[in-house]
Design an enzyme around this catalytic site. Structure first.
Site, PDB file in Angstrom:
ATOM      1  N   ALA A  13       3.578  -6.415  51.043  1.00  0.00           N
ATOM      2  CA  ALA A  13       2.319  -6.601  51.773  1.00  0.00           C
ATOM      3  C   ALA A  13       2.458  -7.412  53.043  1.00  0.00           C
ATOM      4  CB  ALA A  13       1.326  -7.304  50.851  1.00  0.00           C
ATOM      5  N   GLY A 188       0.767  12.764  60.422  1.00  0.00           N
ATOM      6  CA  GLY A 188      -0.601  12.246  60.497  1.00  0.00           C
ATOM      7  C   GLY A 188      -1.094  12.116  61.932  1.00  0.00           C
ATOM      8  N   HIS A 248      10.904  13.515  61.745  1.00  0.00           N
ATOM      9  CA  HIS A 248       9.796  13.804  62.662  1.00  0.00           C
ATOM     10  C   HIS A 248      10.029  15.068  63.489  1.00  0.00           C
ATOM     11  CE1 HIS A 248       8.576   9.881  61.572  1.00  0.00           C
ATOM     12  NE2 HIS A 248       9.163   9.194  62.521  1.00  0.00           N
ATOM     13  N   ARG A 345       7.578   6.302  77.450  1.00  0.00           N
ATOM     14  CA  ARG A 345       7.222   6.522  76.051  1.00  0.00           C
ATOM     15  C   ARG A 345       6.373   7.772  76.002  1.00  0.00           C
ATOM     16  NH1 ARG A 345       3.675   2.835  72.039  1.00  0.00           N
ATOM     17  NH2 ARG A 345       4.506   3.694  70.108  1.00  0.00           N
ATOM     18  N   ARG A 350       6.892  21.259  73.689  1.00  0.00           N
ATOM     19  CA  ARG A 350       6.557  22.078  74.865  1.00  0.00           C
ATOM     20  C   ARG A 350       7.150  23.466  74.668  1.00  0.00           C
ATOM     21  NH1 ARG A 350       9.492  21.716  80.389  1.00  0.00           N
ATOM     22  NH2 ARG A 350       8.030  22.750  81.787  1.00  0.00           N
TER      23      ARG A 350
END
Ligand SMILES: O=C1O[C@H](COP(=O)(O)O)[C@@H](O)[C@H](O)[C@H]1O
Length: 763
Positions: A13, A188, A248, A345, A350
């Site tokens: 946590a 997400g 990713h 960034r 594409r």
């Protein structure tokens, strides 16, 4: 009307991920869903004891949960109070802790809710997944009828195919696959969520265009400006391919390349189609992958870990050419690119279309200008220079239909060019729901939307694809790059892979001059710190940055600062940069001294003070009283022994700097090993602080004084200095042979700034 209750347990946590994203996302989950029928308890768990844990939670509630991004901030503040009432900390260190926690959850289970769910989110290092899963299952798995359990894991899920299988097997001893939620937060991202709806809404026109007849290439790119400082140990084990390309980027590729199922909301159909396209990707090989490492990486590694032998092999940049071998995509290169410490960034997919059309008449663009013919679809996932993440479609390609989850954002900007096209020539669609990725991920796990997570079969398929090349890349030194010189990473497609382009000046020099040697740079020299940069220009910028930082740090602890500068060519360039680029330096608090001086009048060429004055002092706002020229000229005579100019300078130093500690000293080294005006062949021991060398006609600060310095910077540039750099690390040589060897500050430190020409010598 069914009553439901969910216990959301966050293990780890107080970790970075939890603080940065997860607590905020849990709070938003609470805002979005909590009501009389839908109740929650949130538990933060960790290895800290109860009191420390409680403080941690208080701190998180105060600092890491914000209403800033919500339109209804009043309500949000109230919700924050309600949220804090249902957040509790439980230590999970000993067996007893786990038992207590289990009992606590069990008591809650007897409440009147019909459905009770448990989310166990493991924000802990993957090496602890299996043992923690076992413990959570023993103590806290909800067994009552109608209860559901979800175990949430963060990537990395293994570091290659074998280890991923092993991890999956170990966790499967306790949790069923449908209870395991593996997070890839890119799934997400709001635009990523829109890829299938967009394709579906434009199915009739777009699907026939997404084929090798029309598409020239697909780029999947994730560029970041941050480096990996602070987590080098993790990066040395994983590197960019495992960290983002295997997961990713390949997931994004699959969403664009997969066959569009009939029903895009049918998880089974979507999964099947995704898996199928992954199985059609030809496994990636060494020829089709390029790797790079940002130039400061090994130096950063040195400050974080003891053994950096392997660090020089860790890629922080990767580019891969991937082929999908099916009828739709055969021959279309998919180019996957990702890197840390780059110039911008931005992450996007594409799709670039071929120029197959030839216009004979009516060849006018919609706004009257000549038809440009650029056709592309860009899924701008995040962080670009755009007003929002979104989907951009060339107006020449298609007038897209909008799924209900997207809206058209009219933008008119003649002067903004995106991917070679004016924004005016692109239709810009943005997701109506643009919430942060982790908020969506947490929402999806609560709602049991498994399609947003990585199922085991897909995970293994992703590893199957990347594992072979990870083996091949072992032991290959990545190409070094600088953020300032990012052209060095530019590459081109060859007939069967990728190749760096060497047309760029920087790389041409590196390649032709140094071959591959520049791949491995040490971080220390003579047991002192070492900074190596490819060109003199870059090096001097780095030195200027270092000086600015040193000044700022020193000003935190004292009111004024004393800097002693050497003369010479490289310092002159440094002065120029300090004047042009570092106007924020507070010169009013800085005293400027000289390291050495020639016995010439201050007005004449050859005087170090003249250089210092012409290139620095006259261009900055330094008070006259703060400038301390070396007293070579007394009563219109130069270096006359009777005038004791050196003793006068020494007195001036003693008066202004009682502890004799210069905050910063800039030195150089001659090709004979001299530094300041301390030349070889003489002992430089003694007690005087400033010496006169009548033979060489110089005045200089001496080693006893230099060695009281706090930070000493030795600037070495040009191939003429190569030999001396190679000669100095010889145990038998002393400061008498090479005076620079006598620079060993008592409490301060030395940093060498060396350019490639000096380090490698020019071949
Ligand atoms: O998973 C990861 O992603 C982040 C970048 O995520 P973003 O949402 O900020 O684009 C990356 O920095 C990190 O290395 C990687 O593990």
């Amino acid at each position: 009307d069914k009553k439901t209750h969910t216990d959301f347990v966050l293990i780890g946590a107080g970790g970075d991920l939890a603080k940065k994203y997860l607590w905020q996302s849990m709070f938003q989950l609470f805002i979005n869903h909590a009501n009389d029928n839908t109740t929650f308890n949130f538990y933060g768990c960790g290895r800290s004891n109860y009191e420390e844990g409680r403080d941690l939670i208080d701190n998180i509630l105060q600092k890491h949960i914000s209403c800033e991004f919500m339109s209804y901030s009043d309500l949000c503040e109230k919700k924050k109070v309600s949220f804090s009432k249902i957040v509790r900390y439980f230590p999970l260190k000993t067996d007893l802790d786990f038992q207590n926690f289990g009992l606590h959850l069990e008591m809650g289970d007897s409440n009147e809710a019909v459905e009770v769910g448990r989310i166990m989110y493991m924000a802990i290092p993957p090496s602890a997944y299996a043992s923690m899963a076992a413990k959570m299952w023993e103590c806290c798995y909800g067994k009552a009828p109608m209860m559901w359990n979800r175990l949430v894991l963060e990537k990395p899920f293994g570091s290659d195919y074998q280890s991923a299988v092993k991890m999956a097997e170990e966790i499967a001893k306790y949790y069923k696959e449908e209870e395991i939620y593996r997070v890839d937060h890119y799934l997400g991202k709001s635009v990523v969520k829109q890829i299938l709806p967009f394709r579906h809404a434009n199915r009739d026109i777009l699907e026939p265009l997404l084929t090798s007849d029309h598409v020239s290439r697909v780029e999947v790119v994730m560029k970041e400006t941050i480096g990996v400082q602070g987590r080098i140990d993790f990066y040395d084990q994983y590197g960019i391919v495992r960290d983002v390309m295997q997961n990713h980027l390949t997931e994004l590729l699959a969403l664009v390349a997969m066959e569009l199922p009939d029903e895009i909301t049918n998880t089974e159909q979507v999964d099947k189609s995704r898996l199928r396209v992954l199985s059609q990707i030809k496994s990636v090989n060494k020829n089709s992958v390029l790797i790079g490492q940002y130039a400061d990486y090994v130096m950063q590694a040195q400050s974080e870990k003891e053994n950096v032998t392997m660090s020089k092999f860790t890629p922080t940049f990767g580019a891969a050419r991937v082929e999908v071998r099916n009828r739709r995509w055969s021959g279309v290169p998919f180019i996957l690119v990702s890197g840390k410490h780059l110039d911008e960034r931005s992450s996007f997919i594409r799709v670039v279309f071929k120029e197959n059309d030839f216009c004979i008449s009516g060849c006018r663009h919609h706004n009257g200008s000549h038809w440009k013919g650029q056709k592309q679809i860009i899924f701008q996932i995040g962080h670009g220079n755009l007003p929002s993440a979104g989907i951009m479609v060339s107006k020449d390609l298609l007038n897209p239909a909008l799924p209900s989850s997207l809206k058209d954002l009219p933008v008119t900007a003649d002067d903004i060019a995106m991917y070679g096209q004016s924004l005016n020539d692109l239709t810009f669609l943005v997701p109506k729901d643009n919430q942060p990725a982790y908020v969506t991920v947490v929402d999806d796990m609560f709602l049991g939307r498994r399609e947003s997570f990585v199922a085991k079969e897909r995970l293994l398929s992703l590893w199957r694809l990347w594992s072979p090349v990870l083996n091949d890349l072992q032991g290959i030194a990545p190409r070094l790059y600088q953020r300032e010189e990012d052209r060095s990473l530019n590459f081109k497609l060859t007939s069967n892979g990728l190749q760096y382009m060497f047309t760029d000046k920087f790389n041409a020099i590196l390649e032709s001059t140094y071959g591959q040697q520049f791949s491995s740079l040490p971080a220390s020299y003579l047991d002192q710190q070492l900074v190596i940069k490819p060109t003199e220009d870059i090096l001097i910028h780095a030195a200027a940055e270092y000086i600015l930082n040193a000044i700022n740090e020193r000003l935190k602890v004292k009111d004024d600062i004393n800097i002693a500068f050497s003369g010479g060519n490289s310092p002159t360039k440094l002065f120029q940069i300090l004047v042009d680029k570092y106007q924020q330096i507070p010169w009013e608090f800085i005293h400027i001294w000289q390291v050495d001086e020639r016995c010439v009048s201050r007005q004449l060429d050859g005087s170090n003070f003249k250089l210092l004055h012409d290139h620095l002092i006259r261009n900055i706002r330094v008070p006259y009283m703060n400038v301390h020229p070396m007293t070579v000229e007394v009563a219109d005579r130069v270096c006359s022994p009777g005038d004791r100019g050196n003793a006068i300078y020494e007195e001036e130093i003693r008066h202004h700097i009682p502890d004799l500690q210069f905050d910063l000293i800039l030195l150089g080294v001659g090709s004979d090993g001299h530094t300041a005006s301390l030349f070889p062949g003489k002992s430089h021991e003694g007690s005087s602080l400033v010496a006169m060398d009548t033979v060489k006609a110089r005045m200089t600060l001496t080693l006893p004084l230099l060695n009281k310095g706090k930070q000493i910077l030795v600037l070495v540039t040009g191939s003429k200095k190569h030999d001396i750099l190679m000669t100095l690390p010889d145990d038998k040589k002393t400061a008498t042979d090479y005076p620079i060897l006598g620079v060993k500050p008592v409490v301060g430190n030395v940093t060498w700034f060396v350019d490639y020409d000096a380090w490698f010598g020019t071949r």
